[in-house]
Design an enzyme around this catalytic site. Structure first.
Site, short mmCIF file in Angstrom:
data_model
loop_
_atom_site.label_atom_id
_atom_site.label_comp_id
_atom_site.label_asym_id
_atom_site.label_seq_id
_atom_site.Cartn_x
_atom_site.Cartn_y
_atom_site.Cartn_z
N HIS A 160 -9.65 -3.20 2.95
CA HIS A 160 -9.54 -1.63 3.06
C HIS A 160 -10.98 -0.84 2.39
O HIS A 160 -11.50 0.11 2.93
CB HIS A 160 -8.27 -0.97 2.25
N GLU A 185 -5.63 -0.92 8.39
CA GLU A 185 -4.90 -2.58 8.11
C GLU A 185 -5.62 -3.67 8.78
O GLU A 185 -5.59 -4.92 8.14
CB GLU A 185 -3.30 -2.14 8.47
N HIS A 206 -6.71 -8.15 -0.27
CA HIS A 206 -6.23 -7.32 0.90
C HIS A 206 -7.08 -6.19 0.57
O HIS A 206 -7.76 -5.24 1.49
CB HIS A 206 -4.80 -7.22 0.72
N GLU A 207 -6.91 -5.41 -0.72
CA GLU A 207 -7.58 -4.13 -0.74
C GLU A 207 -8.90 -3.96 -0.76
O GLU A 207 -9.50 -2.87 -0.50
CB GLU A 207 -6.93 -3.57 -2.45
#
Ligand code: ZN
Length: 501
Positions: free
Chosen positions: A268, A294, A264-265
């Site tokens: 970003h 997101e 996920h990160e």
């Protein structure tokens, strides 16, 4: 004009540098700082935040922006300089309405509140954070009221994170999504739940971290311009386009936690790493909105990271890494485990089908708090009641309820939650567009290569930074406005197969 533009860029770069220095202090606070540093750190961040705000609202910037208006209007709207002046003006006009001392108070309070939450959550002590939340709400209202003329008091706060959106427009999207999502959740949850015990067998921290790193390197996260550290609540932060960091937390009894937060990160971070380098030091050197940001994390975490194709390649490697735990677990069983749908308490651990229900109820609670129809002292009860009505379960403690994550404890309430669900919706819309343009993406993912997808994202989304608004970007990239259709089609197809419904 060139001199004036150079002057403007110089002033904006000073503000950028101060903000990035503050981000570094924040990163340190959340990773390595000993508890004894908390009080002074709050003061230091407040000092720097206040100076940054003073510099950002210097009248000279306003004059330069006015002087540059004819130059801006002589350029095509999508020229970099035109976008820079436009986005800088938007930021300036927003910031000049907010008094410097309010910014300072928000920074100082945010650090103290975060510190209180870190101590109160393990102790299940809501009473200890209650005064901090009351102050957060007061500060949030004061910030919103710097922008009079709103329809809903949350509108200015939403606008800061997701420019162009309002409480009303978000409610409309959420209502549309909810109508389709709730029956899907009910149908899935009526089936026997997937068995995910294989993810809870004990996995060493060092091996988990190394495996996550292997995958995100393959995705294209650039370690020469990034690194990963441990924290309480995973996040991405950047100090320049050449230093974009991610954090995670590891649980040896839960393989999903670090793995999927890392994927996920990294999404970003790759967005920030992919921004056009010449934007460095300007307001264009940021992702364009919380929702689009997101969408990039969710795309890599879910659309790619929880796909069968990706694990065709990586699962044999994961089994080789953890033979004692996974040798007897088939790929199919693992795939079902990482996509288990269940009504659960913790948003960040929620599966991609029920996740949005968590977001929607928190968005509603935020609106109620800001409106004044809900008081902080009644928040735990309201929280528990909504979990019971929306997800069918109530938290046994406030630690797993209203204190479950850092949101609301960083000093502000409101304007942040809609981005998570907008991100889920857009992740599917962008990914569907990329696959339509490059049908080879699926085959590449099943071979553990992500070059075509990464390149498409860089060219169509990453490199633009904040040059286009969310609406403009979605229109440019997908040829239409934001739509829940690709997201619902994705969920129906994937979970239809998984649960034979
Ligand atoms: Zn995120």
């Amino acid at each position: 004009m060139e001199t004036k533009l150079r002057e403007l860029k110089g002033r904006l770069a000073e503000v950028f540098d101060l903000n990035m220095a503050n981000a570094l202090l924040g990163w340190d606070q959340s990773t390595y700082m000993p508890p004894g540093g908390a009080e002074a750190r709050g003061r230091q961040m407040s000092t720097i935040g206040t100076i940054a705000h003073q510099k950002a609202t210097d009248e000279e910037i306003g004059t330069l922006l006015e002087d540059l208006r004819p130059y801006e209007q002589s350029l095509p709207a999508d020229a970099d300089d035109a976008a820079l002046i436009r986005v800088a003006r938007r930021g300036y006009e927003q910031l000049v309405r907010v008094p410097s001392d309010l910014i300072g108070e928000i920074y100082a309070h945010g650090a103290a509140s975060y510190d209180a939450w870190v101590k109160a959550r393990p102790a299940n002590d809501f009473a200890a954070v209650r005064p901090y939340l009351e102050r957060s709400l007061e500060l949030s209202r004061r910030l919103a009221n710097c922008f009079p003329g709103y329809q809903h008091i949350a509108d200015p706060l939403i606008d800061i994170n997701d420019y162009g959106m309002r409480a009303e427009s978000v409610r409309a999207i959420f209502a549309e999504l909810r109508a389709e999502l709730v029956p899907l959740v009910q149908t899935i949850c009526a089936q026997p739940p997937a068995d995910d015990s294989c993810l809870r067998r004990g996995f060493s921290e060092a091996q988990q971290l190394a495996f996550g790193e292997r995958i995100i390197r393959a995705f294209g996260y650039d370690y020469s311009r990034g690194r990963q550290d441990k924290t309480h609540h995973p996040f991405m932060t950047k100090f320049s386009l050449g230093d974009v960091r991610i954090t995670t937390r590891v649980r040896e009894d839960n393989l999903s936690e670090a793995l999927f937060s890392t994927l996920h990160e990294s999404g970003h971070a790759m967005y920030e790493q992919g921004i056009e380098r010449s934007f460095e030091g300007t307001p264009l050197a940021n992702g364009t909105s919380a929702g689009v940001h997101e969408s990039q994390s969710r795309l890599w975490e879910n659309q790619v990271g929880r796909s069968q194709s990706m694990w065709q390649h990586f699962y044999p490697q994961l089994q080789a890494e953890f033979p004692a735990q996974l040798a007897d677990v088939s790929l199919d069983r693992f795939y079902r485990a990482i996509n288990k749908v269940q009504r659960s308490l913790i948003r960040t651990d929620a599966d991609e089908v029920t996740y949005n229900l968590h977001v929607m109820l928190r968005f509603d609670l935020e609106l109620a708090l800001l409106e004044g129809s809900l008081e902080i002292r009644d928040l735990p009860e309201a929280w528990n009641a909504r979990y019971l009505s929306d997800l069918g379960i109530a938290p046994p403690s406030d630690s797993d309820g209203v204190m479950q994550d850092v949101h609301w404890y960083g000093g502000m309430i409101g304007g942040g939650f809609q981005g998570y669900t907008i991100g889920n919706i857009l992740s599917a819309q962008f990914f569907a567009t990329a696959r339509a343009a490059h049908p080879e993406i699926d085959a590449e993912i099943s071979q553990g290569t992500f070059g075509t997808l990464h390149k498409w994202l860089r060219e169509n989304i990453y490199r633009h930074g904040s040059k286009f608004t969310t609406d403009e970007l979605v229109q440019r990239v997908t040829g239409g406005p934001l739509s829940i259709a690709p997201y619902m089609a994705y969920l129906r197809q994937k979970y239809g197969e998984l649960y034979q419904i």
